[in-house]
Design a protein around this motif. Structure first.
Motif, mmCIF file in Angstrom:
data_model
loop_
_atom_site.group_PDB
_atom_site.id
_atom_site.type_symbol
_atom_site.label_atom_id
_atom_site.label_comp_id
_atom_site.label_asym_id
_atom_site.label_seq_id
_atom_site.Cartn_x
_atom_site.Cartn_y
_atom_site.Cartn_z
ATOM 1 N N TRP A 17 85.498 41.647 -1.010
ATOM 2 C CA TRP A 17 84.151 41.104 -0.803
ATOM 3 C C TRP A 17 84.162 39.579 -1.638
ATOM 4 O O TRP A 17 83.124 38.934 -1.321
ATOM 5 N N ALA A 18 84.860 39.441 -2.566
ATOM 6 C CA ALA A 18 84.741 38.271 -3.428
ATOM 7 C C ALA A 18 85.327 37.002 -2.893
ATOM 8 O O ALA A 18 84.632 36.074 -3.279
ATOM 9 N N HIS A 19 86.112 36.992 -1.952
ATOM 10 C CA HIS A 19 86.957 36.036 -1.474
ATOM 11 C C HIS A 19 85.854 34.977 -0.663
ATOM 12 O O HIS A 19 85.942 33.784 -1.016
ATOM 13 N N PRO A 20 85.013 35.606 -0.016
ATOM 14 C CA PRO A 20 84.102 34.562 0.772
ATOM 15 C C PRO A 20 82.999 34.271 -0.221
ATOM 16 O O PRO A 20 82.339 32.807 0.428
ATOM 17 N N CYS A 21 82.921 34.610 -1.381
ATOM 18 C CA CYS A 21 81.794 33.966 -2.403
ATOM 19 C C CYS A 21 81.866 32.647 -2.404
ATOM 20 O O CYS A 21 83.340 32.394 -2.734
ATOM 21 N N ARG A 22 81.006 31.987 -2.784
ATOM 22 C CA ARG A 22 81.249 30.404 -3.056
ATOM 23 C C ARG A 22 81.909 30.422 -4.470
ATOM 24 O O ARG A 22 81.665 30.856 -5.623
ATOM 25 N N ALA A 23 83.069 29.426 -4.469
ATOM 26 C CA ALA A 23 83.762 29.304 -5.840
ATOM 27 C C ALA A 23 82.975 28.655 -7.100
ATOM 28 O O ALA A 23 82.979 29.130 -8.187
ATOM 29 N N GLY A 24 81.765 27.881 -6.758
ATOM 30 C CA GLY A 24 80.840 27.428 -7.816
ATOM 31 C C GLY A 24 80.349 28.578 -8.473
ATOM 32 O O GLY A 24 80.135 28.665 -9.610
ATOM 33 N N ALA A 25 79.780 29.638 -7.726
ATOM 34 C CA ALA A 25 78.825 30.596 -8.161
ATOM 35 C C ALA A 25 79.989 31.669 -8.926
ATOM 36 O O ALA A 25 79.533 32.144 -10.046
ATOM 37 N N LYS A 26 80.926 31.669 -8.465
ATOM 38 C CA LYS A 26 82.008 32.679 -9.100
ATOM 39 C C LYS A 26 82.537 31.861 -10.634
ATOM 40 O O LYS A 26 82.638 32.686 -11.533
ATOM 41 N N LEU A 27 82.654 30.542 -10.715
ATOM 42 C CA LEU A 27 83.054 29.987 -11.826
ATOM 43 C C LEU A 27 82.084 29.941 -13.061
ATOM 44 O O LEU A 27 82.080 30.342 -14.015
ATOM 45 N N ALA A 28 80.671 29.658 -12.244
ATOM 46 C CA ALA A 28 79.499 30.023 -13.142
ATOM 47 C C ALA A 28 79.287 31.068 -13.649
ATOM 48 O O ALA A 28 78.762 31.231 -14.737
ATOM 49 N N ALA A 29 79.463 32.169 -12.945
ATOM 50 C CA ALA A 29 79.216 33.491 -13.451
ATOM 51 C C ALA A 29 80.176 34.001 -14.628
ATOM 52 O O ALA A 29 80.046 34.627 -15.325
ATOM 53 N N LEU A 30 81.563 33.578 -14.386
ATOM 54 C CA LEU A 30 82.641 33.620 -15.026
ATOM 55 C C LEU A 30 82.259 32.947 -16.445
ATOM 56 O O LEU A 30 82.405 33.462 -17.639
ATOM 57 N N CYS A 31 81.885 31.784 -16.506
ATOM 58 C CA CYS A 31 81.357 30.884 -17.805
ATOM 59 C C CYS A 31 80.329 31.715 -18.430
ATOM 60 O O CYS A 31 80.218 31.728 -19.850
ATOM 61 N N GLY A 32 79.080 32.211 -17.794
ATOM 62 C CA GLY A 32 78.021 32.822 -18.395
ATOM 63 C C GLY A 32 78.594 34.188 -18.900
ATOM 64 O O GLY A 32 78.357 34.360 -20.080
ATOM 65 N N PHE A 33 79.363 35.115 -18.427
ATOM 66 C CA PHE A 33 79.928 36.117 -18.603
ATOM 67 C C PHE A 33 80.853 35.998 -19.933
ATOM 68 O O PHE A 33 80.961 36.620 -21.030
ATOM 69 N N THR A 34 81.808 34.885 -20.045
ATOM 70 C CA THR A 34 82.583 34.724 -21.201
ATOM 71 C C THR A 34 81.511 34.141 -22.460
ATOM 72 O O THR A 34 81.957 34.668 -23.637
ATOM 73 N N LEU A 35 80.547 33.605 -22.192
ATOM 74 C CA LEU A 35 79.693 33.125 -23.455
ATOM 75 C C LEU A 35 79.047 34.442 -23.966
ATOM 76 O O LEU A 35 78.951 34.483 -25.121
ATOM 77 N N ILE A 36 78.779 35.391 -22.976
ATOM 78 C CA ILE A 36 78.279 36.651 -23.463
ATOM 79 C C ILE A 36 79.086 37.362 -24.257
ATOM 80 O O ILE A 36 78.920 38.064 -25.456
ATOM 81 N N LEU A 37 80.356 37.524 -23.801
ATOM 82 C CA LEU A 37 81.724 38.126 -24.657
ATOM 83 C C LEU A 37 81.631 37.494 -25.985
ATOM 84 O O LEU A 37 81.765 38.103 -26.866
ATOM 85 N N PHE A 38 81.543 36.265 -25.927
ATOM 86 C CA PHE A 38 81.972 35.411 -27.366
ATOM 87 C C PHE A 38 80.483 35.680 -28.315
ATOM 88 O O PHE A 38 80.666 35.674 -29.438
ATOM 89 N N ALA A 39 79.581 36.048 -27.595
ATOM 90 C CA ALA A 39 78.122 36.121 -28.528
ATOM 91 C C ALA A 39 78.015 37.575 -29.224
ATOM 92 O O ALA A 39 77.380 37.931 -30.087
ATOM 93 N N LEU A 40 78.687 38.427 -28.418
ATOM 94 C CA LEU A 40 78.719 39.939 -28.806
ATOM 95 C C LEU A 40 79.689 40.337 -29.713
ATOM 96 O O LEU A 40 80.827 39.642 -29.845
ATOM 97 N N ASP A 41 79.550 41.080 -30.871
ATOM 98 C CA ASP A 41 80.182 41.728 -32.141
ATOM 99 C C ASP A 41 80.574 43.062 -31.975
ATOM 100 O O ASP A 41 81.386 43.705 -32.359
#
Length: 197
Positions: free
Chosen positions: A11-35
Motif C-alpha cells: 500500500w506504501a508504494h503508490p504514496c508520494r515520496a515527499g510525504a514518506k520522507l517527511a514522515a520519516l524525518c518527523g518520526f526520527t526526530l520524535i525517536l531522538f526526543a524520547l528517552d
C-alpha cells in the motif's frame, strides 16, 4: 546495488515520496526526543505494525534487511551489560526502530522519486552546487549503506570460513576495495546514461 526498492507491491508504494520522507524525518526526530524505553518500545511496535501491514513476504524481506544491524546491536548490548548501564535499551530501541523505518521508506520508494524530492529541496543551493548532483549523491549514499553492510558481512563470513582467528581489522582493506569497485561500477553506469546532466 540500485534495486533495493522491493518488488513486492504494498500500500506504501503508490504514496508520494515527499510525504514518506517527511514522515520519516518527523518520526526520527520524535525517536531522538524520547528517552523512555516504554515510549521507544511503543514506537518500535508501531513501526513493526506498519511493516507487517504490508504483508508477510514484505515483512520477512524487511527483517532480512535488518540483519547487518545485529553486530552493532550485540556490541551495544554487551557494552552496557558490562557497564551495568540501562541506557543500552534506549539506544538499541532507538537505533533499530530508526533503521527499520528508514528501510521501509527505502523499500517502498523508487530511487528516481527520491532523487526528484531531494532535487526540489536543494534548489535554493543551486548557486553553490547542482541540485541534481546533490540529490543523486544523497540517494546513492542511502542506497549504498545497507549494501556495504551486507558486503562487509559476506567478507567477514568468507574470512571465518578460511581462518580460525576472528577477522577484526583485517576485513577493512577488502571492504574498502569492494566499496571502491562498487563506486566505479555505479560511476560507469551513470556515464553510460549521460551522467547527472
Amino acid at each position: 546495488m540500485l534495486t533495493l526498492t522491493s518488488p513486492i507491491e504494498t500500500w506504501a508504494h503508490p504514496c508520494r515520496a515527499g510525504a514518506k520522507l517527511a514522515a520519516l524525518c518527523g518520526f526520527t526526530l520524535i525517536l531522538f526526543a524520547l528517552d523512555s524505553p516504554l515510549w521507544l518500545g511503543l514506537c518500535a511496535l508501531l513501526t513493526a505494525g506498519v511493516i507487517a501491514s504490508a504483508g508477510k513476504r514484505f515483512g520477512l524481506e524487511s527483517a532480512r534487511m535488518l540483519r547487518p544491524l545485529l553486530p552493532f546491536v550485540a556490541l551495544v548490548a554487551l557494552w552496557h551489560l558490562i557497564t551495568r548501564d540501562a541506557l543500552g535499551v534506549t539506544i538499541i530501541l532507538r537505533m533499530t526502530t530508526a533503521v527499520a523505518a528508514a528501510n521501509f521508506v527505502t523499500m517502498t520508494t523508487r530511487l528516481s522519486d527520491m532523487i526528484a524530492v531531494i532535487q526540489r529541496l536543494a534548489k535554493p543551493l543551486s548557486p553553490l552546487i547542482a541540485p541534481k548532483a546533490l540529490a543523486l549523491a544523497i540517494a546513492l549514499t542511502l542506497r549504498f549503506i545497507p549494501t556495504m553492510l551486507a558486503r562487509s558481512q559476506t567478507i567477514r563470513e568468507s574470512w571465518q570460513a578460511r581462518a580460525a582467528r576472528p577477522p577484526r581489522w583485517r576485513i577493512l582493506l577488502p571492504t574498502t576495495l569492494a566499496a571502491l569497485d562498487d563506486a566505479e561500477q555505479v560511476a560507469e553506469a551513470l556515464r553510460a546514461r549521460g551522467g547527472t546532466e
